[in-house]
Structures are given as C-alpha cells and as structure tokens.
Scaffold this active site. Structure first.
Site, PDB file in Angstrom:
ATOM      1  N   ARG A   1       0.554  -1.213   0.139  1.00  0.00           N
ATOM      2  CA  ARG A   1      -0.019  -0.003  -0.074  1.00  0.00           C
ATOM      3  C   ARG A   1       0.849   1.313  -0.026  1.00  0.00           C
ATOM      4  O   ARG A   1       0.518   2.212  -0.399  1.00  0.00           O
ATOM      5  CB  ARG A   1      -0.986  -0.232   1.065  1.00  0.00           C
ATOM      6  CG  ARG A   1      -2.198  -0.793   0.870  1.00  0.00           C
ATOM      7  CD  ARG A   1      -2.900  -0.862   2.202  1.00  0.00           C
ATOM      8  NE  ARG A   1      -4.333  -1.293   1.831  1.00  0.00           N
ATOM      9  CZ  ARG A   1      -5.404  -1.748   2.708  1.00  0.00           C
ATOM     10  NH1 ARG A   1      -5.108  -1.720   3.873  1.00  0.00           N
ATOM     11  NH2 ARG A   1      -6.534  -2.307   2.253  1.00  0.00           N
TER      12      ARG A   1
ATOM     13  N   LYS B   1     -17.542 -16.397   4.439  1.00  0.00           N
ATOM     14  CA  LYS B   1     -18.631 -16.683   4.703  1.00  0.00           C
ATOM     15  C   LYS B   1     -19.839 -16.064   3.503  1.00  0.00           C
ATOM     16  O   LYS B   1     -19.382 -14.843   2.854  1.00  0.00           O
ATOM     17  CB  LYS B   1     -19.229 -15.824   5.911  1.00  0.00           C
ATOM     18  CG  LYS B   1     -18.389 -16.034   7.095  1.00  0.00           C
ATOM     19  CD  LYS B   1     -19.010 -15.312   8.380  1.00  0.00           C
ATOM     20  CE  LYS B   1     -18.081 -15.635   9.687  1.00  0.00           C
ATOM     21  NZ  LYS B   1     -17.434 -14.472   9.930  1.00  0.00           N
TER      22      LYS B   1
ATOM     23  N   GLY C   1      -7.848  -7.824  -0.173  1.00  0.00           N
ATOM     24  CA  GLY C   1      -7.629  -8.594   1.016  1.00  0.00           C
ATOM     25  C   GLY C   1      -7.049 -10.086   0.715  1.00  0.00           C
ATOM     26  O   GLY C   1      -5.886 -10.030   0.422  1.00  0.00           O
TER      27      GLY C   1
ATOM     28  N   GLY D   1     -12.399  -4.420   1.702  1.00  0.00           N
ATOM     29  CA  GLY D   1     -13.719  -3.941   1.881  1.00  0.00           C
ATOM     30  C   GLY D   1     -14.142  -2.911   0.760  1.00  0.00           C
ATOM     31  O   GLY D   1     -15.227  -3.121   0.273  1.00  0.00           O
TER      32      GLY D   1
HETATM   33  N1  LIG Z   1     -13.184 -24.386   3.298  1.00  0.00           N
HETATM   34  C1  LIG Z   1     -13.016 -23.503   4.350  1.00  0.00           C
HETATM   35  N2  LIG Z   1     -13.225 -23.617   5.399  1.00  0.00           N
HETATM   36  C2  LIG Z   1     -13.027 -22.756   6.225  1.00  0.00           C
HETATM   37  N3  LIG Z   1     -12.252 -21.405   5.964  1.00  0.00           N
HETATM   38  C3  LIG Z   1     -12.047 -21.423   4.748  1.00  0.00           C
HETATM   39  C4  LIG Z   1     -12.219 -22.071   3.791  1.00  0.00           C
HETATM   40  N4  LIG Z   1     -12.204 -21.587   2.694  1.00  0.00           N
HETATM   41  C5  LIG Z   1     -11.472 -20.403   2.906  1.00  0.00           C
HETATM   42  N5  LIG Z   1     -11.493 -20.325   4.304  1.00  0.00           N
HETATM   43  C6  LIG Z   1     -11.011 -19.036   5.013  1.00  0.00           C
HETATM   44  O1  LIG Z   1     -11.696 -17.834   4.573  1.00  0.00           O
HETATM   45  C7  LIG Z   1     -10.755 -16.818   4.903  1.00  0.00           C
HETATM   46  C8  LIG Z   1     -10.732 -15.678   4.064  1.00  0.00           C
HETATM   47  O2  LIG Z   1     -12.181 -15.239   3.716  1.00  0.00           O
HETATM   48  P1  LIG Z   1     -12.671 -13.990   4.275  1.00  0.00           P
HETATM   49  O3  LIG Z   1     -14.062 -13.764   3.757  1.00  0.00           O
HETATM   50  O4  LIG Z   1     -12.317 -13.463   5.644  1.00  0.00           O
HETATM   51  O5  LIG Z   1     -11.750 -12.885   3.317  1.00  0.00           O
HETATM   52  P2  LIG Z   1     -12.044 -12.462   1.699  1.00  0.00           P
HETATM   53  O6  LIG Z   1     -13.072 -13.137   1.204  1.00  0.00           O
HETATM   54  O7  LIG Z   1     -10.682 -12.670   1.074  1.00  0.00           O
HETATM   55  O8  LIG Z   1     -12.303 -11.035   1.922  1.00  0.00           O
HETATM   56  P3  LIG Z   1     -11.378  -9.700   2.416  1.00  0.00           P
HETATM   57  O9  LIG Z   1     -11.143  -9.095   0.608  1.00  0.00           O
HETATM   58  O10 LIG Z   1     -12.287  -8.891   3.067  1.00  0.00           O
HETATM   59  O11 LIG Z   1     -10.179 -10.077   2.810  1.00  0.00           O
HETATM   60  C9  LIG Z   1      -9.462 -17.447   5.012  1.00  0.00           C
HETATM   61  O12 LIG Z   1      -8.853 -16.972   6.158  1.00  0.00           O
HETATM   62  C10 LIG Z   1      -9.438 -18.760   4.901  1.00  0.00           C
HETATM   63  O13 LIG Z   1      -8.874 -19.478   5.605  1.00  0.00           O
HETATM   64  O1  LIG Z   2      -7.583  -2.375   5.353  1.00  0.00           O
HETATM   65  C1  LIG Z   2      -8.633  -1.714   4.670  1.00  0.00           C
HETATM   66  O2  LIG Z   2      -9.249  -2.520   4.155  1.00  0.00           O
HETATM   67  C2  LIG Z   2      -8.718  -0.478   4.820  1.00  0.00           C
HETATM   68  O3  LIG Z   2      -7.367   0.245   5.092  1.00  0.00           O
HETATM   69  C3  LIG Z   2      -9.878   0.081   5.658  1.00  0.00           C
HETATM   70  O4  LIG Z   2      -9.498  -0.449   7.185  1.00  0.00           O
HETATM   71  P1  LIG Z   2     -10.882  -0.410   8.242  1.00  0.00           P
HETATM   72  O5  LIG Z   2     -11.503  -1.931   7.672  1.00  0.00           O
HETATM   73  O6  LIG Z   2     -10.244  -0.693   9.376  1.00  0.00           O
HETATM   74  O7  LIG Z   2     -11.782   0.651   7.913  1.00  0.00           O
END
Ligand SMILES: Nc1ncnc2c1ncn2[C@@H]1O[C@H](COP(=O)(O)OP(=O)(O)OP(=O)(O)O)[C@@H](O)[C@H]1O
Ligand SMILES: O=C(O)[C@H](O)COP(=O)(O)O
Length: 394
Positions: A36, A197, A351, A374
């Site tokens: 970042r 989720k 993320g 997010g």
């Molecule tokens: N089959 C599974 N069972 C349990 N946990 C899982 C499974 N598949 C993925 N995960 C977990 O989901 C998590 C990521 O999901 P999360 O929704 O928190 O992040 P994201 O979708 O990448 O969103 P963001 O962009 O906000 O980080 C990871 O830590 C991963 O280990």
């Molecule tokens: O890491 C992020 O997604 C941004 O910096 C926003 O952070 P926050 O979820 O604590 O508002």
C-alpha cells in the site's frame, strides 16, 4: 471517471492534505507488507514534483480514538523516506498548532506524514469539527485512499466539504479498472467468489449475477450452496440461515443464463490443521465428522478451464484455507491459471485473494490487484463509496 483528479488542478505551492491508505500489516514495529505504501508513491511523487507541500494523512489499524503506541505512523514515514529518497517529516499529531507550525516551515516539494487519524474519536464518527481542523491545514484535498473509500470518516469524507477535493492517481486507477470491468466487461466475464462467509458476499454475488457469464463459487461459503443443492457437508462451514438465499442465487443464475460453477470434489480433513488426516472426496460424499477445507483436483481443473476461456476474471476470496499448506492447492491453482492466462484481464479484489497471489509469487502476472479489501467488495456490490462521492465532479 466523472470526478476531478490531481491532473485537473494546479498543485504548485499549494498545501495539499492527501489522504492515503497506509494501513499496512505490522509485526513488532516492522512493516510486513508495504504494497500500500508502494501503491501511493505515484501520487506522492506527482505532488512532490509538482511543487506541492505534501501533507499525508492515514489511519493504521483500529485504535478506537486513543493513542496506541504500536499504531503510530512513524515506521511508515521512515520507509516512505527511503522509498522517495528524500527526507520525510513526521508529526506526532494529526492537526492543531504544532502541526500548523510544522507546515508553515515546509518548502514546496516537502513531505510531512501526520499521526494516525484514528487516534481521534472524531475520525470514524465523521465529526465535522475534526474535518474542519484537517481542512485548516491545507488548500487542497486529495483522496488517494481507495482502500478506505467505503468509510465516511472525517479524513475520507468530511474534510472534502471544506476544500477543493480531487482524486489521486491510485484512486483514479482503481475506479477506472473496477468501473470498466463492471460496466463494459470483455466477455466471457467470470467472477470467482470465495472466502469464509456467504453473509459477507451476498451483495457482491447478487450484483455480479446481473453482469457475468460465469460465476465460480469456492471457499468456505461454498458449503452453504452445496447444502442447498441437497448434499451433506459434514463439519464444513455452513450458514443454515443462508441456505434459502443460496437457492435463490442458483435460481437467479439459471434465469439469467449465468453458468454457476461449484466444487464437484473437495479435500476433507478430520481437524483444522496442517497435520490433520485428509482425503479427496466427491461433493456428494463428505463424511459427517470431517470438514471440507479446500476444493479437490477435479474442481481445480474445472475452474482452471473456465478461467482459461475467459477474457475478464474478477477474483475475491480464497478457495480454501490457503494459510495452511495442506489446503492451499485450490487457491494456488486459481492463481496459477490466472497467471498463465495471458489473454485474460485479471482483477484481484484485494484482501485475502491479494495476499494469496503474493504468497504464491504470481502478483506481477495479474493485470490489476486492488489495494482495497472492503472497498473493492463494496464497489463490486454496486454501492457508492462515500470517499469518492465527496470528491468534486469534473
Ligand atoms: N473451506 C473453508 N473452510 C474454512 N475456512 C475457509 C475455507 N475456505 C476459505 N476459508 C477461509 O476464509 C478466509 C478468507 O475469507 P474472508 O471472507 O475473511 O476474506 P476475503 O473473502 O478474502 O475477503 P477480504 O477481501 O475482506 O479479505 C481465509 O482465512 C480462509 O482460510
Ligand atoms: O484495510 C482496509 O481494508 C482499509 O484500510 C480499511 O480499514 P478498516 O476496515 O479498518 O476501515
């Protein structure tokens, strides 16, 4: 983009309050991923070279309106100084007399990093008084913090009401890439949605079903869909209250002619650990006391073939528990397919997916990795981002 950017205004000699997203992961006072900071450099350099007095503001972590020593921006200012190859001053506050005094000493092209804006309770409350204090420091507001654009906070939204307000180069790029992908996508257009989720991805799945040709579902959230298809999921992640919604999404996909791809086989484990006993099973054979922690080999192939045939892919959320090597293959296979698909424009929605692409060494093979977690998710949901709305129209 219908918002003004720094290219539309004169910055020479101006005091510029530039909101960046320096919310970087830290461990024991050290920055563990500086993506970042790197991503903010083009705007910072543009302002420096343009002769602005560059006042950088950011949050770090969630200190909840109090000073938390470990969340000071000092290490970030030090690293920025190295990256810019020039002195970067650091204030221990984010507004007020001391900060004003520092700013009055700045020459054109100088850079000052303010203290973590979330040390003040008014920041996340979008307190108008705090916003005015920030505005007092500057002649121009630049928002380059795409990662925080979904937050209506004093430094991301409130301050824009008191100053001419324009986007930085990173903000502009993020909005252009994501905006173009969603409004005029090249086809076939595939979205890959994973993560933990269903609850967190409802908006994005709903919105993308109106736009994509293929929707791939993986990760922990897939098992609510698997259950909705009538299969048992054992101890896998399951949101009972979202099973009906999952059915509605599958129906919507059918009505819209969207190909809905789900895991056909999975890696199940008897424990949530790298040392667990594991086996690969078809989706209709998940044992009752095991949990599915990754997609299986047939699914990897299926998803990879779809990626290969796509012109545009948006990916948000891992396919399995990629942090544990035993369950990283599915996520790795998707990253690999995107890296190999040179004719496919690949957009990584920040993320965990961005972290996964980094971890597997494919970051430089992706067309665009968003700096927003997010924020990119909310953008993909079709929501307005307050930090963008607040900027001046062209
Ligand atoms: N089959 C599974 N069972 C349990 N946990 C899982 C499974 N598949 C993925 N995960 C977990 O989901 C998590 C990521 O999901 P999360 O929704 O928190 O992040 P994201 O979708 O990448 O969103 P963001 O962009 O906000 O980080 C990871 O830590 C991963 O280990
Ligand atoms: O890491 C992020 O997604 C941004 O910096 C926003 O952070 P926050 O979820 O604590 O508002």
């Amino acid at each position: 983009m219908n918002k003004k950017s720094i290219k539309d205004v004169d910055v020479k000699g101006k005091r510029v309050f530039c909101r960046v997203d320096f919310n970087v992961p830290m461990s024991e006072g050290k920055i563990t991923d500086e993506t970042r900071i790197q991503a903010a450099l083009p705007t910072i350099k543009y302002l420096v070279e343009g002769g602005a007095k560059v006042i950088l503001a950011s949050h770090l972590g969630r200190p909840k309106g109090e000073v938390v020593e470990e969340l000071r921006l000092t290490p970030v200012a030090e690293r920025l100084s190295e990256l810019l190859g020039k002195n970067v001053a650091k204030a221990d506050e984010a507004y007020g007399e001391n900060v004003q005094a520092k700013i009055s000493e700045m020459a054109d092209g100088d850079v000052l990093v303010l203290e973590n804006v979330r040390f003040y309770a008014g920041e996340t409350k979008n307190d108008p008084e705090l916003a005015k204090e920030f505005a007092e420091l500057a002649d121009l507001y630049v928002n380059d913090a795409f990662g925080a654009a979904h937050r209506a906070h004093a430094s991301t939204e409130g301050v824009a009401k008191h100053l001419p307000a324009v986007a930085g180069l990173l903000m502009e790029k993020e909005l252009e890439v994501l905006g173009k992908a969603l409004s005029t996508p090249e086809r076939p257009f595939t979205a890959i949605i994973g993560g933990a989720k269903v609850k967190d991805k409802i908006g994005v799945i709903d919105n993308l079903l109106d736009k994509v040709d293929n929707l791939i579902i993986g990760g922990g959230l897939a098992y609510t869909f698997v259950k909705a298809q009538g299969h048992e999921v054992g101890k896998s992640l399951l949101e009972e209250d979202k099973i009906d919604l999952a059915k509605q999404f599958m129906k919507k996909a059918e009505e819209k002619g969207v190909k809905f791809l789900m895991p056909v086989d999975v890696v199940v484990a008897d424990d949530f650990s790298n040392d667990a006993n594991t086996k690969e099973v078809d989706i209709d054979s998940i044992p009752s006391d095991w949990e599915a922690l990754d997609i299986g080999p047939k699914t990897r192939e299926l998803f990879q073939a779809t990626i290969k045939d796509s012109k545009l892919v948006i990916w948000n959320g891992p396919m399995g528990v990629f942090e544990l090597d035993a369950f990283a293959n599915g996520t790795k296979a998707v990253a690999e397919a995107l890296a190999d698909a040179t004719d496919t424009y690949s957009v990584i929605g920040g993320g965990d997916s961005a972290a996964a692409v980094e971890k597997f060494g494919y970051a430089d093979k992706m067309s665009h990795i968003s700096t927003g977690g997010g924020a990119s998710l909310e953008f993909m949901e079709g929501k307005e981002l307050p930090g963008v709305t607040a900027l001046n129209d062209k």
